[in-house]
Design a protein around this motif. Structure first.
Motif, short mmCIF file in Angstrom:
data_model
loop_
_atom_site.label_atom_id
_atom_site.label_comp_id
_atom_site.label_asym_id
_atom_site.label_seq_id
_atom_site.Cartn_x
_atom_site.Cartn_y
_atom_site.Cartn_z
N PRO A 189 0.85 -1.22 0.00
CA PRO A 189 0.00 0.00 0.00
C PRO A 189 0.87 1.25 0.00
O PRO A 189 1.91 1.31 0.65
CB PRO A 189 -0.80 -0.14 1.29
CG PRO A 189 0.00 -1.06 2.16
CD PRO A 189 0.68 -2.02 1.25
N LEU A 190 0.41 2.25 -0.75
CA LEU A 190 1.17 3.50 -0.91
C LEU A 190 0.27 4.68 -0.60
O LEU A 190 -0.97 4.59 -0.68
CB LEU A 190 1.69 3.61 -2.35
CG LEU A 190 2.66 2.54 -2.84
CD1 LEU A 190 2.97 2.74 -4.31
CD2 LEU A 190 3.93 2.54 -2.02
N PRO A 191 0.90 5.81 -0.30
CA PRO A 191 0.09 7.03 -0.13
C PRO A 191 -0.59 7.41 -1.43
O PRO A 191 -0.18 6.99 -2.51
CB PRO A 191 1.13 8.07 0.29
CG PRO A 191 2.29 7.28 0.83
CD PRO A 191 2.30 6.01 0.06
N PRO A 192 -1.64 8.21 -1.35
CA PRO A 192 -2.38 8.56 -2.59
C PRO A 192 -1.50 9.18 -3.67
O PRO A 192 -1.63 8.84 -4.85
CB PRO A 192 -3.46 9.53 -2.08
CG PRO A 192 -3.63 9.18 -0.64
CD PRO A 192 -2.30 8.73 -0.14
N ARG A 193 -0.62 10.09 -3.27
CA ARG A 193 0.19 10.73 -4.30
C ARG A 193 1.09 9.74 -5.02
O ARG A 193 1.31 9.85 -6.22
CB ARG A 193 1.05 11.84 -3.67
CG ARG A 193 2.01 11.38 -2.61
CD ARG A 193 2.77 12.54 -1.99
NE ARG A 193 3.73 12.09 -0.99
CZ ARG A 193 4.97 11.68 -1.29
NH1 ARG A 193 5.38 11.70 -2.55
NH2 ARG A 193 5.78 11.28 -0.33
N LEU A 194 1.58 8.72 -4.27
CA LEU A 194 2.43 7.72 -4.91
C LEU A 194 1.61 6.74 -5.72
O LEU A 194 2.08 6.23 -6.75
CB LEU A 194 3.25 6.99 -3.84
CG LEU A 194 4.27 7.85 -3.08
CD1 LEU A 194 5.04 6.98 -2.08
CD2 LEU A 194 5.24 8.52 -4.05
N ARG A 195 0.35 6.47 -5.25
CA ARG A 195 -0.49 5.59 -6.04
C ARG A 195 -0.80 6.21 -7.40
O ARG A 195 -0.84 5.53 -8.42
CB ARG A 195 -1.79 5.30 -5.28
CG ARG A 195 -1.61 4.33 -4.11
CD ARG A 195 -2.95 3.71 -3.71
NE ARG A 195 -3.90 4.73 -3.30
CZ ARG A 195 -4.04 5.17 -2.05
NH1 ARG A 195 -3.25 4.67 -1.10
NH2 ARG A 195 -4.94 6.09 -1.75
N GLN A 196 -1.01 7.52 -7.43
CA GLN A 196 -1.27 8.19 -8.71
C GLN A 196 -0.05 8.09 -9.64
O GLN A 196 -0.18 7.80 -10.83
CB GLN A 196 -1.64 9.65 -8.46
CG GLN A 196 -2.97 9.84 -7.75
CD GLN A 196 -3.26 11.28 -7.44
OE1 GLN A 196 -2.46 12.17 -7.75
NE2 GLN A 196 -4.41 11.54 -6.81
N ARG A 197 1.12 8.31 -9.07
CA ARG A 197 2.35 8.21 -9.89
C ARG A 197 2.55 6.78 -10.40
O ARG A 197 2.97 6.55 -11.53
CB ARG A 197 3.58 8.64 -9.09
CG ARG A 197 3.70 10.14 -8.91
CD ARG A 197 5.11 10.48 -8.47
NE ARG A 197 6.09 10.10 -9.48
CZ ARG A 197 7.42 10.21 -9.32
NH1 ARG A 197 7.89 10.68 -8.18
NH2 ARG A 197 8.25 9.85 -10.28
N LEU A 198 2.21 5.79 -9.53
CA LEU A 198 2.37 4.39 -9.93
C LEU A 198 1.41 4.04 -11.06
O LEU A 198 1.78 3.32 -12.01
CB LEU A 198 2.16 3.48 -8.73
CG LEU A 198 2.35 1.98 -8.98
CD1 LEU A 198 3.77 1.70 -9.48
CD2 LEU A 198 2.05 1.18 -7.72
N ALA A 199 0.16 4.57 -10.98
CA ALA A 199 -0.79 4.30 -12.06
C ALA A 199 -0.32 4.92 -13.36
O ALA A 199 -0.39 4.30 -14.44
CB ALA A 199 -2.18 4.83 -11.66
N ALA A 200 0.22 6.13 -13.28
CA ALA A 200 0.74 6.76 -14.50
C ALA A 200 1.93 5.97 -15.05
O ALA A 200 2.10 5.82 -16.27
CB ALA A 200 1.15 8.19 -14.19
N ALA A 201 2.74 5.44 -14.12
CA ALA A 201 3.89 4.65 -14.56
C ALA A 201 3.45 3.37 -15.24
O ALA A 201 4.02 2.95 -16.27
CB ALA A 201 4.80 4.34 -13.38
#
Length: 889
Positions: A400-412
C-alpha cells in the motif's frame, strides 16, 4: 703574405665543396665566423651547410633552417642543434621562449618538453603538444610538481589517469590522490555505477564521522555534505539512496540535538538522556539511572524493556506499562515505588518515541525508495528501456502506498503499457529485418563459416528481443518465428556438406591425437631425453592447435594432452637429475684419476670428455655449473698439452728449417765446382752428423707412452725428409764420382798424350828440360806422373826398348774384357785366351777386382810401354773407351 697570396680566395670560398666544408669546420678566421649564418642558409652544398650549422648557436636561425632547408640531413642537423640550444641554459630564457613560440615541429617540442633545463620552457612546449602518451609520461616524470598537477588537469582519459595513478604511487602521493579524484569525477560524469557507489559510500562515511565527532563547524560540514548528496541522488539506485538518506537523517538529528543541548533531568537520580540517543544509549542510560534500591518487580520490568527495532516492541511496551500501573496502584503512597514508577514511565516514553521515530524513518525510507523507483521508471520510459522499467516496477510490488504515490504508480503502469506496445511494434520491425538479413545469406557466396557465424548472430539478436519483451514476445509457433527458423535452415543448407566434411576431418584429427596420446603413454617411461623432448614438442604443438578437433572433445583432449605434458616434464626432470648425478660421478672419477696417476691425466680427461658427451643434458643451471666444474679440471690439462704441442711444432719447424738448410747445402755442393767436390766427403760427414741431430721431437704424452712401452717395441725417430736427405747425399757423391772420373779421364788422356810424346822422344830424343816442361804442362795425376817418371829414368839409363806389340794388344783386350766391350776381329784369338785365363783364375778362387781398377791398371801398363810411333793411338783409344764404359756402369 706573398704577392700571390693577397689575391687568393679563402678556402671557404673555394669552388670545391669538400674544401669549403673543411674550412667551415675548422677555421677560426673572424671573416669566416661572420659569414657562418650566410653559409648555413645559402651555400649550395649540403655538407657546407651542415658544417656551418654545427658552429651556429642562434636558435632563431636554427629554427628557420629546420623549416626551410630542403635537404633532410641538414634539416635534421639543424633540428638536433636547435634542441640542444633550447634545452640548455645558454641563450636567455626570454629569447628561448620567444623562439619556442614559433616552433611547430612536434619532435622538437617533445624533446624540449622532456629535456629543457627551465620549467617555463617545458611548460611552453607541453602547452603546444597534444600527444596523450607524452603528456602522461611528463605528468609522472616532470621534476616540477606544479607542471605535474597542471598536466593532470589536461588529461581526460580514464585509462591515462589510471596509468598515472599506478606509476606515481611510489613517487608522488599528492599526484596519486589527485589522479584518483579526477578518475572518480570523470567516471561519475560518465555515469559509472561503481564510481557512483564509491562516492556515495565515501559520503556516508563522512556523515558517520560527522555524527561521531561533532566538530565546531558541524553545521557547515553538514550543509556541504547535503549539497553533495543533492547532486548525486538522481543517479543513485534505490538501496544505496536509502542508505545515504539514513546517514543524512542521523547526522542531521545528531547535529540538531547537539545544538539544543541536554534534556532536563528527571525526578529520579538518573543521568539525562539526549534527544537523539540510539536504542543502545537509552538502555545504557536507563541502567545507569537505577541507583536506588528497587523492588524486584520494577527491576524485572526495566530488564524486560524491548529493543526499539524489535518486531513486537509496541505491544511489549504496552504490557510493561500496564504492569507498571498495576504495581504503582498497588503500592500507592510508597515514595520509592513512585520514584521507580516515574523512572520506568520515562524510559517507556523514550523507548516509544524512539520506536515512532524508527517507524517514521522506515516509512520515509520506503517512500523514498518507491519514489526513486518511480523516478527510475520515468527515466527508463524516457530512454525507451522496457526491461529497466519492468525491473523497477517489479521492485515496487503491491505494498500500500500514499495517494500521491499511487497516482504516480498508475501513470507509470500506463507508460509501461505504452512502452510495451511500442516495443512490440518495433520488435516486430526488427524481427522482419532479421528475416530479411537471413534470407539474403542464401546464395550470397560467403564462406560457410561466415554464414554460420552470421546466422548465430541473428539468432542471438532474436533471442535478445524475446528477452527484452518477456511475456509480450511472439510465441515460438507464431508465423514470424516459424519464418525466421525456416530461413535459417535454408541459409545453412548449402553449408551442411562443408560442415560434415569438416566434422570428418576433425574426427580424424581427434583420432590422430588419440594415437599420439597412446604413443606418448608408451614412450614416457623408456625413452631417452632426445625422444622425450621431440615428443613434448609434438604434444605441445598439438595442444596449441586443438581447433581442428570436434568442440565437444576439446576439453577432454586438452586435459589429456596437459597430463602427458606433465608426465613428460616429470620424466625429463628425473632424467636430468640422473644426468646430473652421473656427471658428478664422472667429475669425482676424474679427480681420483688425476690424483692417482698424473702422468695419464690427459688421457683420463679425454675419456671423461667423451663419456660426458654421451650423457643427456641435466637442468640448464646445474648442467652449466657442472660443465664449468669439469672445465676447471680439464682446461689446464688441455692448455698444457696445447703448449707442449706448440713447442713440439716449433721445434719441428726449427728442425724442418735446419733440414731444409742442410738439403740446400747438399744441393749447392752437388751443383758446385770441382774443387769443392774434391773435399765433399768431409762435408758430407759433417752434414750427416747435423742431420742425425734433427730427430723429430715428441710431445710429452707421446714421449711418456714411448718411455713406458717395452724396449723391443720402440723404433728410432726418423726424420720425415730422410729419403730426400739420402737422395741429396747420393747426388753429391755421384757428382763427386763424376767429377773424379772426369778428372781421371782428363789425366788418362793427358797420360796417353805423354806416352805418345815419350814414344817420339825415344825415336827423336829431346832435351831433358824441354821434355820436362812439356810433361809438366799436362794435367797428370801423381800416379800417372810416377809411371812417366819411371819411363824417363829407364830412358836415361839407356834401358829403353820398344815393347812387344802383342803385349800392348793384350793390355787393350784385358781392358775391353773388364769393361764388357767387344774386341776387334784381329784380337779375338787373344781375347779367348785371356777369357780362359780369367776363368781359370776364378776357379782358383781369386778375388775379382772392380772393372775400373782393372782398366786403370791396363792403361798404366800401356803407358809404361814404349811402342813404335803410330801403334799407340788406337790401343790407347780402345783402353780409354773401356774406361769410360767401366765408369758409366
Amino acid at each position: 703574405m706573398s704577392l700571390f697570396g693577397r689575391w687568393r680566395k679563402p678556402d671557404w670560398e673555394h669552388k670545391d665543396a669538400a674544401v669549403r666544408a673543411r674550412a667551415v669546420r675548422s677555421s677560426a678566421d673572424p671573416a669566416l665566423l661572420a659569414r657562418l649564418t650566410e653559409l648555413a642558409q645559402r651555400d649550395p652544398a649540403a655538407e657546407v651547410r651542415l658544417a656551418a650549422i654545427a658552429r651556429i648557436d642562434d636558435p632563431v636561425l636554427l629554427a628557420r633552417r629546420v623549416r626551410g632547408d630542403h635537404d633532410a640531413q641538414v634539416a635534421a642537423a639543424a633540428r638536433s642543434r636547435l634542441i640542444d640550444r633550447l634545452c640548455s641554459d645558454g641563450p636567455s630564457l626570454d629569447e628561448r621562449r620567444a623562439v619556442l613560440r614559433d616552433v611547430i615541429d612536434v619532435d622538437v617540442l617533445a624533446r624540449v618538453a622532456e629535456c629543457a633545463v627551465d620549467s617555463e620552457m617545458r611548460r611552453d612546449a607541453l602547452e603546444k603538444l597534444d600527444r596523450p602518451g607524452l603528456l602522461v609520461e611528463r605528468c609522472v616524470a616532470d621534476p616540477d610538481r606544479s607542471i605535474r598537477m597542471w598536466l593532470l588537469e589536461r588529461i581526460d582519459s580514464v585509462d591515462a589517469l589510471l596509468r598515472i595513478e599506478r606509476e606515481a604511487r611510489k613517487r608522488d602521493k599528492t599526484l596519486t590522490r589527485a589522479a584518483r579524484e579526477r578518475i572518480d569525477a570523470l567516471q561519475l560524469a560518465a555515469g559509472d555505477p561503481a564510481a557512483l557507489e564509491r562516492r556515495v559510500r565515501a559520503l556516508c562515511e563522512r556523515l558517520e564521522q560527522l555524527s561521531r565527532e561533532l566538530p565546531a563547524d558541524r553545521r557547515q560540514v553538514l550543509a556541504a555534505l547535503e549539497a553533495d548528496w543533492q547532486a548525486l541522488q538522481a543517479q543513485v539506485d534505490v538501496p544505496l539512496a536509502a542508505r545515504a538518506r539514513a546517514f543524512i537523517d542521523l547526522a542531521r538529528t545528531t547535529v540538531e540535538a547537539a545544538e539544543r543541548g541536554p534534556m532536563p533531568a528527571p525526578a529520579v537520580d538518573a543521568e539525562p538522556l539526549p534527544a537523539t540517543a540510539s536504542t543502545a544509549d537509552v538502555a545504557a542510560a536507563a541502567d545507569a539511572a537505577v541507583t536506588a534500591p528497587a523492588e524486584p518487580a520494577f527491576d524485572a520490568l526495566l530488564a524486560a524493556l524491548p529493543a526499539a527495532d524489535a518486531d513486537d516492541a509496541v505491544a511489549a511496551l504496552a504490557g510493561i506499562e500496564a504492569e507498571a500501573e498495576r504495581l504503582h496502584t498497588q503500592h500507592a503512597g510508597n515514595a520509592t515505588v513512585a520514584a521507580q514508577f516515574a523512572q520506568l514511565s520515562e524510559r517507556i516514553r523514550h523507548r516509544r518515541d524512539e520506536i515512532q521515530r524508527r517507524a517514521a524513518s522506515a516509512r520515509a525510507a520506503a517512500e523514498a525508495e518507491v519514489v526513486a523507483r518511480l523516478d527510475a521508471i520515468d527515466a527508463a520510459v524516457r530512454d525507451g528501456s522496457l526491461s529497466a522499467a519492468r525491473a523497477a516496477r517489479e521492485a515496487i510490488g503491491t505494498a500500500p502506498l500514499p495517494p500521491r504515490l499511487r497516482q504516480r504508480l498508475a501513470a507509470a503502469d500506463t507508460a509501461i503499457g505504452k512502452l510495451e506496445q511500442w516495443q512490440r511494434w518495433s520488435g516486430n520491425r526488427v524481427r522482419g529485418r532479421l528475416c530479411d538479413e537471413v534470407e539474403a545469406l542464401h546464395g550470397s557466396g560467403l564462406h560457410p563459416d561466415a554464414v554460420a557465424t552470421r546466422v548465430k548472430e541473428l539468432q542471438a539478436e532474436w533471442a535478445r528481443l524475446d528477452a527484452i519483451e518477456g511475456a509480450a514476445a511472439p510465441a515460438a509457433d507464431s508465423g514470424l518465428a516459424r519464418r525466421f527458423r525456416a530461413l535459417c535452415h535454408r541459409a545453412l543448407a548449402p553449408a551442411r556438406g562443408y560442415f560434415e566434411k569438416r566434422d570428418a576431418l576433425r574426427r580424424g584429427r581427434a583420432d590422430a591425437i588419440d594415437t599420439l596420446l597412446d604413443e606418448a603413454s608408451r614412450q614416457i617411461d623408456g625413452a631417452d631425453a632426445n625422444v622425450l623432448v621431440d615428443l613434448r614438442r609434438q604434444v605441445a604443438a598439438t595442444l596449441r592447435d586443438l581447433d581442428g578437433v570436434p568442440p565437444q572433445r576439446r576439453g577432454a583432449l586438452g586435459r589429456a594432452l596437459r597430463e602427458r605434458l606433465a608426465a613428460i616434464d616429470a620424466r625429463l626432470a628425473e632424467q636430468r637429475e640422473q644426468a646430473a648425478v652421473d656427471k658428478r660421478r664422472l667429475i669425482a672419477k676424474l679427480r681420483r684419476e688425476l690424483q692417482a696417476d698424473p702422468g695419464s691425466a690427459l688421457d683420463a680427461a679425454r675419456r671423461v670428455q667423451a663419456d660426458w658427451k654421451r650423457l643427456p643434458r641435466a637442468d640448464r643451471a646445474a648442467d652449466d655449473a657442472l660443465w664449468t666444474e669439469l672445465r676447471g679440471l680439464i682446461d689446464p690439462l688441455f692448455e698444457q698439452a696445447r703448449g707442449e704441442a706448440t713447442a713440439v711444432r716449433q721445434r719441428q719447424a726449427d728442425a724442418e728449417q735446419a733440414a731444409a738448410a742442410i738439403l740446400d747445402e747438399l744441393r749447392a755442393l752437388a751443383d758446385g765446382d770441382g774443387e769443392r767436390l774434391l773435399h765433399a766427403d768431409a762435408t758430407i760427414e759433417a752434414l750427416i752428423g747435423r742431420w742425425r741431430e734433427l730427430a723429430p721431437p715428441q710431445p710429452a704424452a707421446a714421449a711418456r707412452k714411448d718411455r713406458d712401452a717395452p724396449r723391443r717395441s720402440r723404433a728410432p725417430a726418423a726424420q720425415p725428409r730422410e729419403q730426400e736427405f739420402d737422395a741429396a747425399v747420393e747426388r753429391v757423391r755421384a757428382a763427386r764420382a763424376r767429377h773424379l772420373a772426369e778428372r781421371e779421364l782428363q789425366s788418362f788422356e793427358a797420360l796417353c798424350r805423354a806416352a805418345e810424346r815419350l814414344d817420339r822422344h825415344a825415336a827423336e830424343p829431346l832435351s831433358p828440360q824441354t821434355l820436362e816442361d812439356e810433361l809438366a804442362a799436362l794435367p797428370l795425376s801423381g800416379e800417372a806422373r810416377q809411371v812417366l817418371q819411371q819411363r824417363l829414368q829407364v830412358g836415361e839409363r839407356g834401358e829403353l826398348a820398344v815393347a812387344d806389340q802383342q803385349q800392348a794388344e793384350l793390355l787393350a783386350v784385358r781392358a775391353e774384357l773388364a769393361a764388357g766391350l767387344p774386341s776387334p776381329a784381329h784380337a779375338q784369338l787373344l781375347r779367348r785366351q785371356e777369357q780362359i785365363r780369367r776363368l781359370a783364375a776364378k776357379m782358383e778362387h781369386r778375388i775379382d777386382r772392380p772393372p775400373v781398377d782393372e782398366v786403370r791398371e791396363q792403361l798404366f801398363e800401356l803407358a809404361a810401354l814404349t811402342l813404335p810411333i803410330g801403334h799407340r793411338q788406337a790401343l790407347q783409344q780402345r783402353v780409354l773407351e773401356a774406361y769410360r764404359a767401366a765408369v758409366g756402369r
